[in-house]
Design a protein around this motif. Structure first.
Motif, PDB file in Angstrom:
ATOM      1  N   GLU A   1     -12.092  -2.368  -7.979  1.00  0.00           N
ATOM      2  CA  GLU A   1     -13.492  -2.775  -7.743  1.00  0.00           C
ATOM      3  C   GLU A   1     -14.104  -3.340  -9.020  1.00  0.00           C
ATOM      4  O   GLU A   1     -14.836  -4.333  -8.983  1.00  0.00           O
ATOM      5  CB  GLU A   1     -14.303  -1.588  -7.241  1.00  0.00           C
TER       6      GLU A   1
ATOM      7  N   ASN B   1      -8.494  -5.130   1.009  1.00  0.00           N
ATOM      8  CA  ASN B   1      -8.849  -3.937   1.793  1.00  0.00           C
ATOM      9  C   ASN B   1      -8.459  -4.174   3.257  1.00  0.00           C
ATOM     10  O   ASN B   1      -7.955  -5.251   3.609  1.00  0.00           O
ATOM     11  CB  ASN B   1     -10.341  -3.620   1.639  1.00  0.00           C
ATOM     12  N   ASP B   2      -8.709  -3.173   4.074  1.00  0.00           N
ATOM     13  CA  ASP B   2      -8.273  -3.261   5.474  1.00  0.00           C
ATOM     14  C   ASP B   2      -8.964  -4.409   6.217  1.00  0.00           C
ATOM     15  O   ASP B   2      -8.342  -5.094   7.038  1.00  0.00           O
ATOM     16  CB  ASP B   2      -8.548  -1.938   6.204  1.00  0.00           C
TER      17      ASP B   2
ATOM     18  N   ASP C   1       0.819  -1.209   0.000  1.00  0.00           N
ATOM     19  CA  ASP C   1       0.000   0.000   0.000  1.00  0.00           C
ATOM     20  C   ASP C   1       0.851   1.257   0.000  1.00  0.00           C
ATOM     21  O   ASP C   1       0.344   2.360   0.214  1.00  0.00           O
ATOM     22  CB  ASP C   1      -1.004   0.001   1.149  1.00  0.00           C
TER      23      ASP C   1
END
Lengths: 208, 135, 149
Positions: A191, A80-81, A46
């Motif tokens: 996405e 994602n987190d 990231d």
């Protein structure tokens, strides 16, 4: 739209390719590739920001991960987190069932890669330990496959009704775009990639 | 005339070579390198270790790739060579060594080269990169 | 046996555990280079005014010990050479006496075609008889280790 869904950069311990050089290579060789995904080993990168390269080269650069499970290696898209909190990407013995379930729950897609390879591929483990539910897509074409490994992957996909993607598994610049995935729809971001993978609307293509 | 930095383009391919990995040559190499292991020097010894036959030492594969660079650019100075021995190359087989330029650094006048050795089945058995300075 | 890789790294990386000296002969330099298909005269012809070792020549050297004396025995003991990275710094010529200092540079695990693998990166730093650094070799040794975490 054609994407190479499996590549490594110098961010991976065994990657030797700089991302800009991938872009230069694609342009220089006039490869009709619209984008590629960086699937760094056992981590999600990231930190790196490739937006300037995307603009300069007109190519989509997405980030994902390659994690290691008790059933072999798995590409994880839509990281994602929540997903990173759900399982430890650095481990080399993650339960595949956990990775499949949690990736799905967190809105991503988990894709076992090079499934025809000994030990790090799904095929051997299914034979030895039984089938794990929840797999929908596997990598049927891998740029680093040897011998009959891709054929085994394809047989596995046919036997279980899995969809197949293609990825080069490039670790050096010149090995990108050996295997790719063709999508009928345009993909603009991570996405969109997850949506298309979930829709099952794609085909694996070999450019080896 | 020897190849210089300004003569080389990104994406340039080095002329491939077909290295000599016959048992006699590998034995000559292992004698010079002090590698006395049977897996390199004798097919039957290698088979006892579960290998299909004798294999080329990894460091000889690396030397083959260095030679590939020097054949292409005799005045090249290798600043770094990093090779991964993914799978063995069989002795008495017919591999092909290849290289391609994948980066140029105008400040240091160095280039990066992707390097591979493939077997007859076109499987990449050795992969690497080199940083090379050109005059 | 389950191996704690982080502890191994803490305990065993970053110090010299072996020092060895090697003499460089012209005949070995020529044999090594020519067996690899080297054609440049400065590596194959001792009469060349710039005759020297090929850049990866130091990859051939192994010290008196591959691992520190009390380094734990891991896995089945079966290991293989996964790769070498050589950084030549200065020419090595016949008659040179090179000194190699060995340390464990890194330890990590991953899974591959050979199963769960423990990688030990063995670093050798070479200097010549004048104390000048001439080469660094990172040797990635693989030990299969099912219990690594």
């Amino acid at each position: 739209m054609i994407l190479d869904l499996h590549n490594h950069s110098i961010v991976s311990d065994d990657g030797r390719a700089k991302v800009e050089n991938y872009c230069q290579w694609i342009r220089k060789r006039e490869i009709p590739l619209d984008g590629f995904v960086l699937t760094e080993h056992r981590q999600f990168d990231d930190v790196s920001d490739y937006r300037a390269l995307e603009d300069e080269y007109g190519i989509l650069i997405l980030k994902a991960s390659e994690v290691e499970t008790d059933y072999g290696h798995v590409l994880v898209f839509g990281v994602n987190d929540d997903m990173r909190a759900a399982y430890d990407f650095t481990r080399i013995d993650l339960p595949l069932a956990l990775v499949l379930r949690e990736t799905e729950r967190c809105g991503g897609v988990a894709v076992p890669c090079h499934p025809g390879r000994p030990r790090v591929g799904l095929f051997d483990h299914f034979d030895a330990k039984g089938v794990v539910a929840g797999v929908g897509v596997i990598e049927t074409l891998n740029g680093g496959s040897r011998g009959e490994e891709d054929a085994r992957a394809l047989a596995l996909a046919q036997a279980h009704g899995y969809r197949g993607i293609g990825g080069s598994d490039a670790h050096i610049v010149s090995q990108i775009a050996r295997c790719v995935t063709r999508f009928p729809r345009e993909i603009r971001d991570g996405e969109g990639l997850v949506e298309s993978l979930r829709a099952g609307d794609f085909e694996a293509v070999s450019w080896k | 005339m020897s190849l210089g930095y300004d003569d080389v383009d990104f994406g340039a391919e080095l002329p491939p070579t077909a290295p000599d990995v016959t048992l006699a040559t590998v034995r000559r190499f292992t004698a010079a390198a002090g590698m006395t292991f049977g897996r390199f020097n004798a097919h039957d010894e290698a088979r006892k270790e579960g290998l299909p036959g004798a294999i080329v030492p990894g460091i000889m594969s690396q030397g083959i790739l260095v030679a590939l660079i020097h054949r292409w650019a005799p005045r090249a100075v290798v600043r770094k060579i990093d090779t991964v021995f993914r799978a063995p190359i069989s002795v008495d087989s017919h591999p092909v060594a290849r290289g391609v330029v994948t980066d140029k650094n105008d400040e240091t006048r160095t280039i990066e080269i992707d390097l591979t050795i493939q077997n007859e089945a076109k499987e990449t058995r050795v992969v690497g990169t080199a940083t090379v300075e050109l005059p | 046996m389950e191996v704690d890789v982080e502890k191994l790294k803490r305990d065993w990386t970053g110090f010299t555990f072996d020092t060895a000296e090697f003499e460089v002969s012209a005949s070995d330099l020529v044999s090594f280079a020519s067996a690899c298909g080297e054609t440049a005269k400065r590596y194959t012809d001792p009469a060349d005014p710039d005759f020297r070792a090929v850049p990866n020549y130091t990859s051939r050297y192994v010290g008196r010990r591959i691992l520190p004396d009390s380094f734990p025995r891991l896995g089945s003991g079966y290991g293989f050479d996964a790769g070498k990275c050589v950084t030549p710094i200065a020419p090595i010529r016949p008659g040179d006496k090179v000194v190699a200092k060995s340390q464990i540079h890194d330890i990590y695990t991953k899974t591959g075609r050979s199963g769960t693998m423990l990688f030990i990166v063995h670093r050798m730093e070479f200097s010549n008889q004048r104390g000048e650094p001439v080469s660094v070799v990172d040797w990635r040794m693989v030990q299969q280790e099912r219990g690594a975490r």
